[in-house]
Scaffold this motif. Structure first.
Motif, mmCIF file in Angstrom:
data_model
loop_
_atom_site.group_PDB
_atom_site.id
_atom_site.type_symbol
_atom_site.label_atom_id
_atom_site.label_comp_id
_atom_site.label_asym_id
_atom_site.label_seq_id
_atom_site.Cartn_x
_atom_site.Cartn_y
_atom_site.Cartn_z
ATOM 1 N N LEU A 1 101.412 16.929 -4.092
ATOM 2 C CA LEU A 1 100.967 15.545 -3.953
ATOM 3 C C LEU A 1 100.331 15.069 -5.252
ATOM 4 O O LEU A 1 99.688 15.849 -5.965
ATOM 5 N N LYS A 2 100.516 13.794 -5.543
ATOM 6 C CA LYS A 2 99.787 13.178 -6.651
ATOM 7 C C LYS A 2 98.406 12.767 -6.139
ATOM 8 O O LYS A 2 98.164 12.703 -4.931
ATOM 9 N N TYR A 38 91.304 20.844 -2.384
ATOM 10 C CA TYR A 38 90.069 20.914 -3.159
ATOM 11 C C TYR A 38 89.725 22.335 -3.608
ATOM 12 O O TYR A 38 88.941 22.518 -4.537
ATOM 13 N N THR A 39 90.281 23.349 -2.931
ATOM 14 C CA THR A 39 89.903 24.742 -3.239
ATOM 15 C C THR A 39 91.070 25.604 -3.708
ATOM 16 O O THR A 39 90.860 26.622 -4.369
ATOM 17 N N GLY A 40 92.310 25.244 -3.334
ATOM 18 C CA GLY A 40 93.463 26.062 -3.691
ATOM 19 C C GLY A 40 93.618 27.308 -2.840
ATOM 20 O O GLY A 40 94.405 28.200 -3.178
ATOM 21 N N LEU A 41 92.902 27.401 -1.712
ATOM 22 C CA LEU A 41 92.999 28.589 -0.863
ATOM 23 C C LEU A 41 94.339 28.645 -0.137
ATOM 24 O O LEU A 41 94.903 27.614 0.248
ATOM 25 N N ARG A 42 94.828 29.850 0.052
ATOM 26 C CA ARG A 42 96.031 30.049 0.858
ATOM 27 C C ARG A 42 95.704 29.819 2.331
ATOM 28 O O ARG A 42 94.560 29.966 2.768
ATOM 29 N N GLY A 52 99.301 22.171 -0.071
ATOM 30 C CA GLY A 52 97.916 21.906 -0.439
ATOM 31 C C GLY A 52 97.490 22.761 -1.622
ATOM 32 O O GLY A 52 96.797 22.293 -2.535
ATOM 33 N N ARG A 53 97.917 24.015 -1.635
ATOM 34 C CA ARG A 53 97.611 24.918 -2.752
ATOM 35 C C ARG A 53 98.327 24.458 -4.021
ATOM 36 O O ARG A 53 97.756 24.477 -5.115
ATOM 37 N N HIS A 54 99.598 24.024 -3.874
ATOM 38 C CA HIS A 54 100.330 23.496 -5.030
ATOM 39 C C HIS A 54 99.628 22.259 -5.589
ATOM 40 O O HIS A 54 99.537 22.081 -6.809
ATOM 41 N N THR A 55 99.154 21.405 -4.685
ATOM 42 C CA THR A 55 98.484 20.176 -5.118
ATOM 43 C C THR A 55 97.236 20.496 -5.928
ATOM 44 O O THR A 55 96.966 19.878 -6.964
ATOM 45 N N PHE A 56 96.460 21.475 -5.469
ATOM 46 C CA PHE A 56 95.270 21.894 -6.211
ATOM 47 C C PHE A 56 95.644 22.319 -7.628
ATOM 48 O O PHE A 56 95.005 21.909 -8.612
ATOM 49 N N ALA A 57 96.704 23.127 -7.755
ATOM 50 C CA ALA A 57 97.113 23.623 -9.070
ATOM 51 C C ALA A 57 97.538 22.478 -9.984
ATOM 52 O O ALA A 57 97.144 22.423 -11.162
ATOM 53 N N MET A 58 98.333 21.536 -9.459
ATOM 54 C CA MET A 58 98.831 20.445 -10.294
ATOM 55 C C MET A 58 97.709 19.489 -10.698
ATOM 56 O O MET A 58 97.683 18.977 -11.824
ATOM 57 N N LEU A 73 92.667 28.631 -14.413
ATOM 58 C CA LEU A 73 93.318 28.269 -13.153
ATOM 59 C C LEU A 73 93.825 29.511 -12.427
ATOM 60 O O LEU A 73 93.704 29.620 -11.199
ATOM 61 N N SER A 74 94.384 30.457 -13.174
ATOM 62 C CA SER A 74 94.880 31.697 -12.570
ATOM 63 C C SER A 74 93.761 32.438 -11.855
ATOM 64 O O SER A 74 93.938 32.959 -10.751
ATOM 65 N N ASP A 75 92.580 32.457 -12.476
ATOM 66 C CA ASP A 75 91.436 33.132 -11.865
ATOM 67 C C ASP A 75 90.952 32.381 -10.625
ATOM 68 O O ASP A 75 90.621 32.987 -9.603
ATOM 69 N N LEU A 76 90.922 31.045 -10.690
ATOM 70 C CA LEU A 76 90.484 30.251 -9.544
ATOM 71 C C LEU A 76 91.408 30.430 -8.340
ATOM 72 O O LEU A 76 90.959 30.464 -7.193
ATOM 73 N N MET A 77 92.711 30.563 -8.604
ATOM 74 C CA MET A 77 93.681 30.682 -7.511
ATOM 75 C C MET A 77 93.833 32.114 -7.016
ATOM 76 O O MET A 77 94.535 32.364 -6.035
ATOM 77 N N GLY A 78 93.193 33.058 -7.694
ATOM 78 C CA GLY A 78 93.251 34.446 -7.245
ATOM 79 C C GLY A 78 94.578 35.117 -7.501
ATOM 80 O O GLY A 78 94.962 36.036 -6.772
ATOM 81 N N HIS A 79 95.305 34.671 -8.537
ATOM 82 C CA HIS A 79 96.587 35.291 -8.862
ATOM 83 C C HIS A 79 96.366 36.649 -9.520
ATOM 84 O O HIS A 79 95.453 36.818 -10.332
ATOM 85 N N GLY A 80 97.220 37.600 -9.183
ATOM 86 C CA GLY A 80 97.124 38.916 -9.794
ATOM 87 C C GLY A 80 97.622 38.935 -11.219
ATOM 88 O O GLY A 80 97.261 39.807 -12.002
ATOM 89 N N SER A 81 98.487 37.973 -11.577
ATOM 90 C CA SER A 81 99.040 37.909 -12.925
ATOM 91 C C SER A 81 99.137 36.452 -13.346
ATOM 92 O O SER A 81 99.454 35.574 -12.534
ATOM 93 N N ILE A 82 98.895 36.195 -14.621
ATOM 94 C CA ILE A 82 98.965 34.819 -15.115
ATOM 95 C C ILE A 82 100.395 34.294 -15.092
ATOM 96 O O ILE A 82 100.626 33.086 -15.051
ATOM 97 N N SER A 83 101.381 35.207 -15.080
ATOM 98 C CA SER A 83 102.781 34.772 -15.016
ATOM 99 C C SER A 83 103.059 34.018 -13.720
ATOM 100 O O SER A 83 103.916 33.131 -13.677
ATOM 101 N N THR A 84 102.336 34.359 -12.648
ATOM 102 C CA THR A 84 102.490 33.626 -11.387
ATOM 103 C C THR A 84 101.993 32.197 -11.541
ATOM 104 O O THR A 84 102.615 31.245 -11.056
ATOM 105 N N THR A 85 100.882 32.024 -12.236
ATOM 106 C CA THR A 85 100.320 30.687 -12.433
ATOM 107 C C THR A 85 101.198 29.847 -13.349
ATOM 108 O O THR A 85 101.243 28.616 -13.214
#
Length: 433
Positions: free
Chosen positions: A237-238, A266-270, A377-383, A395-407
């Protein structure tokens, strides 16, 4: 060299009879072997190592009335005398294997006992060694049930069901590259989307790797199973669409689902982590301005890693509204209701989705409210974070990604940004479509 006979009373059979064994000792070496004869303990005289006739041994307690079983004792003597002669004629101490070879000769030449030949089992009577392919698949799911999320094991169960329909008698030796290609074609003929069919092959490859680690002999070409490079469409979402969701009037049952979706924005939680949001997870951390700021500390369902999520004012307001615990329902019901919320909010932007079925590309155009789901909702937080120039590492740390390549998947140039890039290079264009 010493030879002695003894009764193996620790291994009596169902009739109470025990094997008569020999013990041979010489030059710090020793072997034991069975004579091949069994007697009841009442018919064995330990002091002189002989067998008495069963007809007299058990009925007559006084030994002077007992008669010996001459036939059995004579055969036992053949072993004793034969080994004594063998050692006497040698001018060296034999090895254990040489003594065993002499025992075999005595049995065959002097006692007429032929060595037992192992029975050849018919192919259908041969017992299978180790688990079958589908039994091992169940073992894999059981071994990982407590280590992975529930949906992980559920996906592997689905793949096993497809394999059972395709090849119910398949075993490890059958899982080759041609088998994988036939299974892939079978899945596509069933109307399964290409990406899903390739995921089934990925599950098959994972189980085969685990089988190899467990020491099971498997074909070597399973690593060559075809893989799928999907076209990742991270629709989001925009910000003006998020605002539209905030301001739309809704009935109470839809208000709760709207608030949950906004909390994700607002949080990027799954979705899987929302059910773990509790008042006890809320903490305060000190900011650079020496002020205490609210945050959530959670153990993520995916990856089982701890994640610290700072909370915006909007997110705190939603948590306070529901007493710190979000009103979570089933994911299936939620995805139905959030589409209704988006429809009422007027999220009608047209989106083109590209999918592949049996190798054929299919472009489908839909309204945004038709494809909105919990993960958007998680995608919207990232964008939103990227639009506001947040560093990709943060952003990778905020979203809890194991690798920055995912972000990095989210780091795509939007349409309006591409126009700015082109205008910077070519100037503003006046042509209209």
């Amino acid at each position: 060299m010493e030879i002695s006979r003894y009764l193996r009373q620790d291994r009596a059979d169902e009739n109470g009879e025990c094997s008569i064994d020999f013990r041979v000792c010489w030059k710090q070496q020793k072997i034991r072997f069975s004579s091949g004869y069994k007697v009841h303990p009442d018919d064995w005289i330990e002091t002189v190592e002989v067998v008495v006739d069963p007809a007299t041994g058990r009925r007559r307690k006084r030994k002077k009335f007992q008669t010996l079983d001459r036939a059995v004792n004579r055969k036992l003597d053949v072993y004793s005398y034969g080994l004594e002669e063998y050692f006497d004629k040698l001018d060296y101490y034999p090895t254990i294997s040489e003594v065993r070879a002499e025992l075999t000769r005595i049995r065959q030449a002097e006692l007429g006992i032929e060595p037992k030949q192992p029975e050849k089992k018919k192919p259908e009577e041969t017992a299978a060694i180790g688990p079958t392919f589908f039994e091992f698949w169940d073992q894999y799911m059981a071994d990982h049930a407590g280590l992975k999320a529930k949906h992980y094991v559920r996906h592997f169960k689905s793949t096993k069901d497809h394999l059972l329909h395709f090849a119910p008698h398949a075993d490890f030796k059958d899982i080759t590259l041609p088998f994988a290609n036939r299974f892939l074609q079978y899945m596509m003929k069933q109307g399964v989307q290409d990406e899903t069919a390739y995921k089934q092959l990925k599950h098959l490859r994972v189980v085969m790797r685990y089988a190899r680690k467990c020491g099971i002999a498997i074909p070597n070409d399973f690593e060559d199973f075809p893989s799928y490079r999907s076209i990742i469409q991270r629709e989001a979402l925009k910000w003006d669409e998020v605002v539209a969701l905030q301001n739309v009037d809704l009935p109470n049952n839809l208000v709760r689902q709207r608030d949950i979706f906004l909390f994700q924005c607002y949080t990027g939680l799954r979705w899987s982590d929302l059910k773990h949001v509790r008042p006890g997870n809320m903490i305060e951390i000190r900011s650079d301005g020496n002020e205490m700021e609210p945050a959530l500390r959670l153990i993520q369902e995916k990856g089982r890693r701890e994640n610290l999520v700072p909370l915006t004012d909007q997110a705190v307001g939603i948590l306070k509204k529901y007493g710190g615990t979000l009103p979570i329902i089933s994911g299936q019901k939620y995805n139905v209701l959030i589409k209704e919320v988006a429809r009422k909010a007027g999220l009608n932007r047209r989106v083109v989705l590209t999918e592949y079925y049996a190798g054929q590309r299919v472009d489908v155009e839909k309204a945004l409210h038709e494809i909105i789901s919990s993960h958007m909702g998680r995608h919207t937080f990232a964008m939103i974070m990227l639009d506001r120039k947040v560093d990709i590492t943060d952003l990778s740390d905020l979203m809890g990604h194991g690798s920055i390549s995912t972000t990095m998947i989210y780091r795509t140039i939007r349409g309006e940004d591409k126009i700015k890039v082109m205008q910077k290079a070519w100037g503003k264009q006046s042509a209209k479509i």
